[in-house]
Design a protein around this motif. Sequence first.
Motif, PDB file in Angstrom:
ATOM      1  N   PRO A   1       0.824  -1.213   0.000  1.00 39.08           N
ATOM      2  CA  PRO A   1       0.000   0.000   0.000  1.00 39.08           C
ATOM      3  C   PRO A   1       0.860   1.265   0.000  1.00 39.08           C
ATOM      4  N   LEU A   2       0.307   2.302  -0.570  1.00 41.04           N
ATOM      5  CA  LEU A   2       0.935   3.621  -0.496  1.00 41.04           C
ATOM      6  C   LEU A   2       0.279   4.358   0.657  1.00 41.04           C
ATOM      7  N   ARG A   3       1.040   4.643   1.696  1.00 41.64           N
ATOM      8  CA  ARG A   3       0.509   5.326   2.867  1.00 41.64           C
ATOM      9  C   ARG A   3       1.442   6.470   3.254  1.00 41.64           C
ATOM     10  N   GLN A   4       0.838   7.635   3.411  1.00 41.35           N
ATOM     11  CA  GLN A   4       1.607   8.811   3.838  1.00 41.35           C
ATOM     12  C   GLN A   4       2.849   9.001   2.967  1.00 41.35           C
ATOM     13  N   ARG A   5       2.625   8.915   1.647  1.00 38.40           N
ATOM     14  CA  ARG A   5       3.671   9.143   0.646  1.00 38.40           C
ATOM     15  C   ARG A   5       4.804   8.110   0.716  1.00 38.40           C
ATOM     16  N   ARG A   6       4.559   6.980   1.400  1.00 35.53           N
ATOM     17  CA  ARG A   6       5.613   5.986   1.595  1.00 35.53           C
ATOM     18  C   ARG A   6       5.179   4.633   1.034  1.00 35.53           C
ATOM     19  N   CYS A   7       6.078   3.992   0.291  1.00 35.50           N
ATOM     20  CA  CYS A   7       5.801   2.649  -0.243  1.00 35.50           C
ATOM     21  C   CYS A   7       5.855   1.647   0.895  1.00 35.50           C
TER      22      CYS A   7
ATOM     23  N   LEU B   1       8.076   8.657  -1.341  1.00 34.28           N
ATOM     24  CA  LEU B   1       8.072   9.071  -2.736  1.00 34.28           C
ATOM     25  C   LEU B   1       8.285  10.582  -2.835  1.00 34.28           C
ATOM     26  N   ASN B   2       9.002  11.006  -3.868  1.00 34.29           N
ATOM     27  CA  ASN B   2       9.241  12.437  -4.042  1.00 34.29           C
ATOM     28  C   ASN B   2       8.013  13.099  -4.670  1.00 34.29           C
ATOM     29  N   ASN B   3       8.045  14.409  -4.797  1.00 32.00           N
ATOM     30  CA  ASN B   3       6.897  15.154  -5.300  1.00 32.00           C
ATOM     31  C   ASN B   3       6.561  14.792  -6.746  1.00 32.00           C
ATOM     32  N   VAL B   4       7.572  14.530  -7.549  1.00 30.19           N
ATOM     33  CA  VAL B   4       7.324  14.171  -8.948  1.00 30.19           C
ATOM     34  C   VAL B   4       6.540  12.876  -9.033  1.00 30.19           C
ATOM     35  N   ASP B   5       6.983  11.868  -8.270  1.00 36.48           N
ATOM     36  CA  ASP B   5       6.282  10.580  -8.282  1.00 36.48           C
ATOM     37  C   ASP B   5       4.875  10.724  -7.711  1.00 36.48           C
ATOM     38  N   MET B   6       4.729  11.502  -6.686  1.00 37.55           N
ATOM     39  CA  MET B   6       3.404  11.689  -6.103  1.00 37.55           C
ATOM     40  C   MET B   6       2.470  12.387  -7.079  1.00 37.55           C
ATOM     41  N   SER B   7       2.984  13.347  -7.827  1.00 38.39           N
ATOM     42  CA  SER B   7       2.160  14.032  -8.830  1.00 38.39           C
ATOM     43  C   SER B   7       1.749  13.063  -9.929  1.00 38.39           C
ATOM     44  N   ARG B   8       2.686  12.233 -10.329  1.00 34.44           N
ATOM     45  CA  ARG B   8       2.381  11.246 -11.378  1.00 34.44           C
ATOM     46  C   ARG B   8       1.287  10.295 -10.913  1.00 34.44           C
ATOM     47  N   ILE B   9       1.393   9.848  -9.674  1.00 31.09           N
ATOM     48  CA  ILE B   9       0.386   8.921  -9.148  1.00 31.09           C
ATOM     49  C   ILE B   9      -0.962   9.615  -9.011  1.00 31.09           C
ATOM     50  N   LYS B  10      -0.930  10.857  -8.554  1.00 30.35           N
ATOM     51  CA  LYS B  10      -2.186  11.592  -8.362  1.00 30.35           C
ATOM     52  C   LYS B  10      -2.929  11.795  -9.674  1.00 30.35           C
ATOM     53  N   SER B  11      -2.178  11.991 -10.751  1.00 27.03           N
ATOM     54  CA  SER B  11      -2.811  12.246 -12.053  1.00 27.03           C
ATOM     55  C   SER B  11      -3.128  10.962 -12.823  1.00 27.03           C
TER      56      SER B  11
ATOM     57  N   LEU C   1       2.058  -0.981  -6.416  1.00 27.72           N
ATOM     58  CA  LEU C   1       1.747   0.043  -5.427  1.00 27.72           C
ATOM     59  C   LEU C   1       0.239   0.320  -5.470  1.00 27.72           C
ATOM     60  N   VAL C   2      -0.416   0.086  -4.345  1.00 34.51           N
ATOM     61  CA  VAL C   2      -1.875   0.239  -4.296  1.00 34.51           C
ATOM     62  C   VAL C   2      -2.223   1.499  -3.510  1.00 34.51           C
ATOM     63  N   ARG C   3      -2.983   2.376  -4.174  1.00 30.12           N
ATOM     64  CA  ARG C   3      -3.407   3.615  -3.522  1.00 30.12           C
ATOM     65  C   ARG C   3      -4.458   3.342  -2.443  1.00 30.12           C
ATOM     66  N   THR C   4      -4.357   4.076  -1.336  1.00 33.78           N
ATOM     67  CA  THR C   4      -5.304   3.934  -0.239  1.00 33.78           C
ATOM     68  C   THR C   4      -5.780   5.331   0.173  1.00 33.78           C
ATOM     69  N   ALA C   5      -6.734   5.363   1.096  1.00 37.17           N
ATOM     70  CA  ALA C   5      -7.239   6.638   1.601  1.00 37.17           C
ATOM     71  C   ALA C   5      -6.168   7.395   2.386  1.00 37.17           C
ATOM     72  N   GLU C   6      -5.099   6.706   2.759  1.00 36.42           N
ATOM     73  CA  GLU C   6      -4.047   7.312   3.548  1.00 36.42           C
ATOM     74  C   GLU C   6      -2.785   7.567   2.719  1.00 36.42           C
ATOM     75  N   SER C   7      -2.947   7.551   1.405  1.00 34.82           N
ATOM     76  CA  SER C   7      -1.769   7.674   0.555  1.00 34.82           C
ATOM     77  C   SER C   7      -1.104   9.036   0.626  1.00 34.82           C
ATOM     78  N   GLY C   8      -1.858  10.052   0.998  1.00 33.46           N
ATOM     79  CA  GLY C   8      -1.289  11.399   1.049  1.00 33.46           C
ATOM     80  C   GLY C   8      -1.303  12.112  -0.277  1.00 33.46           C
ATOM     81  N   LEU C   9      -2.207  11.664  -1.162  1.00 32.70           N
ATOM     82  CA  LEU C   9      -2.297  12.298  -2.488  1.00 32.70           C
ATOM     83  C   LEU C   9      -2.997  13.643  -2.378  1.00 32.70           C
TER      84      LEU C   9
END
Length: 246
Positions: A199-205, A212-222, A238-246
Motif C-alpha cells: 500500500p501507499l501510505r503517507q507518501r511511503r511505499c 516518494l518524491n513530489n514528482v512521483d506523487m504528482s504522477r500517481i495523483k494524475s 503500489l496500491v493507492r489507499t485513503a491514507e496515501s497522502g495524495l
Amino acid sequence: MKADPSRQWRLLDLQAIDTRLDQIAHARRTLPQLARLAELEEKAQALDSLLVRAQTELGDIQREVAKAEADVQLVRDRAARDQSRLDSGTGSAKDLQALQHELDSLARRQSELEDVEIEVMERAEDAESAATQLAAQRDVLAAEIAEVTAARDEALKELDAEAVRVGAPRPDIVAGVGEDLVALYEKIRASSGGLGAAPLRQRRCGGCQLELNNVDMSRIKSAPVDELLRCEECRRILVRTAESGL
C-alpha cells in the motif's frame, strides 16, 4: 496494465494472507523443538556408540571371567583327585610323596589362578557398572526425545491448523483479483522476498518503506484510478489507499 481499484485492494488482502502463510512456513522450519531434537539425537548417537563399546567390553571380560573360573575349577578337580588318592594311602611311599609334591604345586597354581579370577571379576563389575550407567543415561535421553517430539508435533499441528484457516479465503480472493494480475503479483513476489504488492501510505511505499518524491506523487495523483502502479524503487505493485497522502 489496467485493473479496477477493487481488484487492486483485494490484492492487498491476498498479500496479507500470503505474508502470514510465509510466516507460518518459517515458523514450521524454525521451531525451537527442531533444533533441540537435532541436539538430542546427536547426543543419543554418541551415547549409543559408547553403550555399544561398553557392552562389547563387558562381554569380552565376562568371557575372561568364565575362562578364569574354568581354569580354577580344573586345578581344584585335579587337587581333589590327588588328595583322595593320597588319603587312601594306596601306592608306594615314592608315589605318595610325588602326590604331595603335586598337591603343593596345585595349591600354588590355584592361588595364582584365583588372584587372576578376582582381578578379572573386578574388571567385570566395573564394566557392568559403566554399561548400566550409560543405559540409564540413554533411557533418560530417550524420554526427553519423546517429550520434545510430542511438543514439536503439537506445535506443527497448531501451525498447520492456522495455515488452513488463514489460507481458506485465498481461492476466492485470487478469483476476484484475476489471473493476469495474480500472475504479475506472484512473479514480483518471487523476486522480492515474498512481497509483491504494497500500500501507499503517507507518501511511503509499504514495500521498500521509502518516501516518494513530489514528482512521483504528482504522477500517481494524475494517473487513472484503474492504472496499475509500480514503485519506482522496488518495482512492487503500489496500491493507492485513503491514507496515501495524495
